[in-house]
Design an enzyme around this catalytic site. Structure first.
Site, mmCIF file in Angstrom:
data_model
loop_
_atom_site.group_PDB
_atom_site.id
_atom_site.type_symbol
_atom_site.label_atom_id
_atom_site.label_comp_id
_atom_site.label_asym_id
_atom_site.label_seq_id
_atom_site.Cartn_x
_atom_site.Cartn_y
_atom_site.Cartn_z
ATOM 1 N N GLY A 30 6.721 -34.248 12.105
ATOM 2 C CA GLY A 30 6.685 -34.452 10.676
ATOM 3 C C GLY A 30 7.926 -33.935 10.029
ATOM 4 O O GLY A 30 8.999 -34.615 10.486
ATOM 5 N N LYS A 57 1.479 -15.074 15.494
ATOM 6 C CA LYS A 57 2.351 -14.841 16.502
ATOM 7 C C LYS A 57 2.694 -13.416 17.034
ATOM 8 O O LYS A 57 3.552 -12.758 16.764
ATOM 9 C CB LYS A 57 3.792 -15.488 16.177
ATOM 10 C CG LYS A 57 3.750 -16.935 15.882
ATOM 11 C CD LYS A 57 5.266 -17.395 15.502
ATOM 12 C CE LYS A 57 4.915 -18.902 15.744
ATOM 13 N NZ LYS A 57 4.446 -19.596 14.519
ATOM 14 N N ALA A 65 2.855 -10.001 18.483
ATOM 15 C CA ALA A 65 3.974 -9.468 19.256
ATOM 16 C C ALA A 65 4.171 -7.910 19.140
ATOM 17 O O ALA A 65 5.078 -7.221 18.312
ATOM 18 C CB ALA A 65 5.310 -9.939 18.806
ATOM 19 N N GLN A 92 9.838 -31.408 11.088
ATOM 20 C CA GLN A 92 10.781 -31.190 11.873
ATOM 21 C C GLN A 92 11.098 -32.400 12.857
ATOM 22 O O GLN A 92 12.227 -32.214 13.553
ATOM 23 C CB GLN A 92 10.240 -30.060 12.774
ATOM 24 C CG GLN A 92 10.016 -28.765 12.213
ATOM 25 C CD GLN A 92 9.615 -27.734 13.179
ATOM 26 O OE1 GLN A 92 10.433 -27.161 13.917
ATOM 27 N NE2 GLN A 92 8.161 -27.156 13.024
ATOM 28 N N ILE A 97 2.318 -3.762 20.854
ATOM 29 C CA ILE A 97 1.914 -3.156 22.129
ATOM 30 C C ILE A 97 0.376 -3.471 22.344
ATOM 31 O O ILE A 97 -0.156 -3.809 21.366
ATOM 32 C CB ILE A 97 1.959 -1.596 21.962
ATOM 33 C CG1 ILE A 97 1.184 -0.937 20.800
ATOM 34 C CG2 ILE A 97 3.328 -1.172 21.890
ATOM 35 C CD1 ILE A 97 0.980 0.371 20.925
HETATM 36 P P1 XMP Z 1 5.782 -28.042 9.662
HETATM 37 O O1 XMP Z 1 5.662 -28.002 8.292
HETATM 38 O O2 XMP Z 1 7.215 -27.932 10.076
HETATM 39 O O3 XMP Z 1 4.779 -26.791 10.079
HETATM 40 O O4 XMP Z 1 5.052 -29.194 10.043
HETATM 41 C C1 XMP Z 1 4.679 -26.375 11.548
HETATM 42 C C2 XMP Z 1 3.887 -25.212 11.786
HETATM 43 O O5 XMP Z 1 3.855 -24.647 13.036
HETATM 44 C C3 XMP Z 1 4.521 -23.409 13.053
HETATM 45 N N1 XMP Z 1 5.367 -23.688 14.036
HETATM 46 C C4 XMP Z 1 5.198 -23.086 15.431
HETATM 47 N N2 XMP Z 1 4.547 -22.250 15.780
HETATM 48 N N3 XMP Z 1 5.464 -22.145 17.916
HETATM 49 C C5 XMP Z 1 4.421 -21.858 17.171
HETATM 50 O O6 XMP Z 1 3.700 -21.120 17.596
HETATM 51 C C6 XMP Z 1 6.557 -22.989 17.357
HETATM 52 O O7 XMP Z 1 7.408 -23.737 18.172
HETATM 53 C C7 XMP Z 1 6.406 -23.511 16.042
HETATM 54 N N4 XMP Z 1 7.340 -24.280 15.329
HETATM 55 C C8 XMP Z 1 6.545 -24.575 13.980
HETATM 56 C C9 XMP Z 1 5.110 -23.215 11.804
HETATM 57 O O8 XMP Z 1 4.916 -21.804 11.503
HETATM 58 C C10 XMP Z 1 4.357 -24.028 10.871
HETATM 59 O O9 XMP Z 1 2.880 -23.253 10.495
#
Ligand code: XMP
Length: 212
Positions: free
Chosen positions: A172, A60, A62, A174, A64
């Site tokens: 899963g 992710k 973020a 979430q 310059i």
């Molecule tokens: P779980 O354990 O929740 O892991 O299945 C999810 C994985 O995805 C990442 N994650 C995101 N990455 N935008 C992203 O770029 C998102 O909205 C987002 N939501 C979850 C999280 O860090 C984990 O590796």
């Protein structure tokens, strides 16, 4: 039909290699991020290379433009096939990531709308749609959009069209199901529901079948 990407957010080389090996043949890519890389170093990419599937660095990014380019150099130099970047730092920072990725033969995915509830504060709605348009204009390979809000992922698909990919976290742990989102996306990202399962291979197999 969507691919299955494992979010390998475990700590330490031994556990990472154990889970990756257990899931052999059931995954289309492995996504690594800060929990694993901070506990092992980027050398973990070579350790996971035996899986013979792409490794995507979810850093992710973020910063310059110059710093973003330096981060990409390290990620692709370590053997990753792709990187995930933020877009909210602006078009020049995003372009630096996309261009550095392509210079190294890799792909760049852009976070547009996040999957967790707090995303509704900033990383959603019109902001997400602007970032999707920015990702498309920058020549990014794809975006990240939430399985937890499939209607939003459908909207973002409408903005980027069919030439870019969408990878979708939130399945899963979430609460989202593969069936919620598979028709809009190219891949679902699953972490805890696989690597915390008593039988990670069986869990991965089930998600893969349901994503098809
Ligand atoms: P779980 O354990 O929740 O892991 O299945 C999810 C994985 O995805 C990442 N994650 C995101 N990455 N935008 C992203 O770029 C998102 O909205 C987002 N939501 C979850 C999280 O860090 C984990 O590796």
């Amino acid at each position: 039909m969507a691919d299955l990407l494992l979010a390998l957010d475990v700590k330490g080389k031994a556990e990472a290699v154990r889970v990756a090996a257990a899931c052999a043949g059931e995954l289309d890519a492995i996504k690594i991020g800060y929990p694993l890389v901070l506990s092992t170093g980027l050398g973990i990419v070579k350790d996971l290379a035996k899986s013979e599937i792409p490794i995507i660095a979810d850093f992710k990014v973020a910063d310059i433009p110059n710093t973003n380019s330096l981060i990409c150099e390290e990620v692709f130099g370590a053997g990753c096939a792709g990187i995930i970047t933020h877009a909210f730092c602006g078009s020049d920072s995003l372009a630096a990531c996309v261009d550095a990725s392509h210079d190294h033969g890799g792909v760049c995915f852009v976070v547009c709308e996040m999957s967790h509830p707090g995303a509704l504060d900033f990383l959603s709605g019109e902001n997400a749609e602007r970032m999707a348009r920015m990702a498309k204009a920058a020549g990014a390979d794809g975006i990240i959009a939430p399985a937890t809000r499939p209607e939003r992922t459908a909207t973002l698909r409408g903005i980027i069209g069919s030439s870019m990919k969408i990878y979708s976290p939130g399945v899963g742990a979430q609460g989202a199901q593969p069936e919620d989102v598979k028709k809009y996306v190219d891949g679902i990202i699953v972490g805890r529901a696989i690597y915390e399962a008593a039988d990670p291979k069986a869990a991965a197999h089930e998600f893969r079948v349901r994503a098809r």
